[in-house]
Design a protein around this motif. Structure first.
Motif, PDB file in Angstrom:
ATOM      1  N   ASP A  97       0.833  -1.197   0.000  1.00 27.71           N
ATOM      2  CA  ASP A  97       0.000   0.000   0.000  1.00 27.71           C
ATOM      3  C   ASP A  97       0.868   1.248   0.000  1.00 27.71           C
ATOM      4  O   ASP A  97       1.060   1.902   1.024  1.00 27.71           O
ATOM      5  N   GLY A  98       1.418   1.590  -1.143  1.00 26.58           N
ATOM      6  CA  GLY A  98       2.227   2.802  -1.248  1.00 26.58           C
ATOM      7  C   GLY A  98       3.628   2.627  -0.680  1.00 26.58           C
ATOM      8  O   GLY A  98       4.124   1.518  -0.506  1.00 26.58           O
ATOM      9  N   TRP A  99       4.265   3.754  -0.363  1.00 22.29           N
ATOM     10  CA  TRP A  99       5.629   3.743   0.133  1.00 22.29           C
ATOM     11  C   TRP A  99       5.691   3.267   1.570  1.00 22.29           C
ATOM     12  O   TRP A  99       4.874   3.655   2.395  1.00 22.29           O
ATOM     13  N   ALA A 100       6.684   2.456   1.858  1.00 21.75           N
ATOM     14  CA  ALA A 100       6.849   1.914   3.208  1.00 21.75           C
ATOM     15  C   ALA A 100       7.491   2.945   4.125  1.00 21.75           C
ATOM     16  O   ALA A 100       8.280   3.796   3.690  1.00 21.75           O
ATOM     17  N   SER A 101       7.151   2.873   5.406  1.00 27.07           N
ATOM     18  CA  SER A 101       7.756   3.754   6.395  1.00 27.07           C
ATOM     19  C   SER A 101       9.197   3.337   6.668  1.00 27.07           C
ATOM     20  O   SER A 101       9.517   2.147   6.713  1.00 27.07           O
ATOM     21  N   VAL A 102      10.080   4.340   6.823  1.00 22.72           N
ATOM     22  CA  VAL A 102      11.477   4.054   7.170  1.00 22.72           C
ATOM     23  C   VAL A 102      11.822   4.625   8.537  1.00 22.72           C
ATOM     24  O   VAL A 102      12.983   4.688   8.929  1.00 22.72           O
ATOM     25  N   GLY A 103      10.786   5.045   9.286  1.00 20.60           N
ATOM     26  CA  GLY A 103      10.984   5.567  10.632  1.00 20.60           C
ATOM     27  C   GLY A 103      11.015   7.077  10.694  1.00 20.60           C
ATOM     28  O   GLY A 103      11.217   7.765   9.683  1.00 20.60           O
ATOM     29  N   ASP A 104      10.795   7.604  11.892  1.00 18.99           N
ATOM     30  CA  ASP A 104      10.818   9.049  12.147  1.00 18.99           C
ATOM     31  C   ASP A 104       9.818   9.816  11.286  1.00 18.99           C
ATOM     32  O   ASP A 104      10.052  10.968  10.902  1.00 18.99           O
ATOM     33  N   CYS A 106       9.021   9.277   8.215  1.00 17.94           N
ATOM     34  CA  CYS A 106       9.418   9.369   6.809  1.00 17.94           C
ATOM     35  C   CYS A 106       9.243   8.026   6.111  1.00 17.94           C
ATOM     36  O   CYS A 106       9.145   6.990   6.744  1.00 17.94           O
ATOM     37  N   ASP A 107       9.186   8.087   4.769  1.00 16.65           N
ATOM     38  CA  ASP A 107       8.959   6.870   3.998  1.00 16.65           C
ATOM     39  C   ASP A 107      10.016   6.723   2.906  1.00 16.65           C
ATOM     40  O   ASP A 107      10.962   7.505   2.822  1.00 16.65           O
ATOM     41  N   THR A 108       9.833   5.716   2.071  1.00 17.69           N
ATOM     42  CA  THR A 108      10.815   5.426   1.029  1.00 17.69           C
ATOM     43  C   THR A 108      10.998   6.595   0.075  1.00 17.69           C
ATOM     44  O   THR A 108      12.110   6.887  -0.368  1.00 17.69           O
ATOM     45  N   ARG A 109       9.905   7.286  -0.259  1.00 18.17           N
ATOM     46  CA  ARG A 109      10.017   8.437  -1.157  1.00 18.17           C
ATOM     47  C   ARG A 109      10.965   9.484  -0.575  1.00 18.17           C
ATOM     48  O   ARG A 109      11.840  10.005  -1.282  1.00 18.17           O
ATOM     49  N   ASP A 110      10.815   9.796   0.706  1.00 14.05           N
ATOM     50  CA  ASP A 110      11.698  10.758   1.352  1.00 14.05           C
ATOM     51  C   ASP A 110      13.150  10.293   1.282  1.00 14.05           C
ATOM     52  O   ASP A 110      14.072  11.088   1.043  1.00 14.05           O
ATOM     53  N   GLN A 111      13.351   9.004   1.477  1.00  9.39           N
ATOM     54  CA  GLN A 111      14.692   8.420   1.448  1.00  9.39           C
ATOM     55  C   GLN A 111      15.346   8.633   0.078  1.00  9.39           C
ATOM     56  O   GLN A 111      16.524   9.013  -0.015  1.00  9.39           O
ATOM     57  N   ILE A 112      14.593   8.402  -0.993  1.00 12.36           N
ATOM     58  CA  ILE A 112      15.147   8.557  -2.347  1.00 12.36           C
ATOM     59  C   ILE A 112      15.377  10.029  -2.678  1.00 12.36           C
ATOM     60  O   ILE A 112      16.378  10.383  -3.319  1.00 12.36           O
ATOM     61  N   LEU A 113      14.472  10.898  -2.270  1.00 16.32           N
ATOM     62  CA  LEU A 113      14.670  12.330  -2.504  1.00 16.32           C
ATOM     63  C   LEU A 113      15.942  12.821  -1.815  1.00 16.32           C
ATOM     64  O   LEU A 113      16.701  13.614  -2.376  1.00 16.32           O
ATOM     65  N   ALA A 188      14.722   9.190  -8.418  1.00 17.80           N
ATOM     66  CA  ALA A 188      13.910  10.406  -8.521  1.00 17.80           C
ATOM     67  C   ALA A 188      14.079  10.998  -9.908  1.00 17.80           C
ATOM     68  O   ALA A 188      15.203  11.188 -10.384  1.00 17.80           O
ATOM     69  N   VAL A 189      12.943  11.283 -10.577  1.00 22.04           N
ATOM     70  CA  VAL A 189      12.984  11.766 -11.961  1.00 22.04           C
ATOM     71  C   VAL A 189      11.904  12.816 -12.196  1.00 22.04           C
ATOM     72  O   VAL A 189      11.002  13.011 -11.375  1.00 22.04           O
TER      73      VAL A 189
END
Length: 254
Positions: A97-104, A106-113, A188-189
């Motif tokens: 269901d969408g981007w996984a949480s990576v803690g704090d 934030c999610d995977t999208r934030d991690q890649i950005l 990211a593109v």
């Protein structure tokens, strides 16, 4: 009718004399300081770009972070099999269901950005939730500044649909979700470029892709093969032919 006082001859001569004195002083200064002035002029002109000098375009973090040539052993290990899409049963939610949480928060999208952008501005109180930044887009070569939610998307290098028909259909739901959030398969593109690419495989996308550089084209191909090999996904015969061509074309960038 108002009257104007005619300037005296002495006043006019005094003005002319002042101009002559200024010119003489400027000539003397230039002569006495010619060497210093020449150095200043040379320094300024050397720093200015000429019309024949191409201004470098930054490659961006993702392009600089990995190989630009296809691993021959990885390519040779791939199974070549045609995809059966007759049932058309791929659904995005099969991969979570969408981007996984990576803690704090934030999610995977934030991690890649955070990995792919520079000059990032974060949400108040967060050290990972990016709101603005600069992306040197690997798909178009343009530089994107500003609103990330509208202008930047995260692309799956091997699309989820392509993966589904290449073997992921038989995976567990946990493995599919892990694949969808694997940073090795994400970049990211530019949003419009991502939507244009959509679910295409490499043989479907490459012929119409106006890659900004050989580095971009080969970096993508190398990462595409790497992901397929790691997850033991198959390729179609068209994909394999394209990858074999790129293996040869990209050797000089190794």
């Amino acid at each position: 009718m108002s009257s104007r006082t005619k300037p005296s001859r002495f006043g006019r001569l005094r003005g002319i004399l002042a101009v002559v004195v200024v010119i003489v002083l400027m000539g003397w200064f230039a002569t006495e300081n010619r060497e210093a002035l020449t150095k200043v002029y040379s320094t300024i002109t050397e720093a200015l770009p000429t019309s024949s000098q191409a201004q470098p375009v930054p490659d961006g973090a993702w392009l600089e972070s990995g190989p630009t040539s296809i691993d021959p052993q990885q390519l040779a290990s791939l199974d070549v099999a045609e995809q059966d899409r007759s049932e058309d049963d791929y659904e995005r939610d099969e991969f979570g269901d969408g981007w996984a949480s990576v803690g704090d928060g934030c999610d995977t999208r934030d991690q890649i950005l955070n990995r792919d952008l520079v000059e990032i501005t974060y949400e108040d109180g967060s050290d990972c939730e990016a709101t603005d930044g600069t992306l040197h887009d690997p798909y178009t070569g343009i530089t994107i500044d500003g609103n990330l939610s509208e202008d930047v998307q995260i692309d799956h290098i091997v699309s989820l649909s392509d993966a589904w028909y290449s073997g992921a259909e038989d995976w567990s739901s946990e493995k599919r979700e892990a694949f969808a959030n694997d940073s090795a398969n994400l970049v990211a593109v530019d949003a419009s470029a991502n939507m244009s690419k959509s679910d295409d495989s490499i043989a479907e996308w490459y012929p119409g892709w106006d890659a900004p550089s050989d580095v971009a084209e080969c970096r993508y191909a190398a990462q595409y093969v790497d992901v397929l090999a790691i997850y033991d996904l198959s390729v179609t015969s068209d994909d394999y032919k394209m990858l074999k061509k790129l293996e040869t074309d990209c050797e000089e960038l190794a």
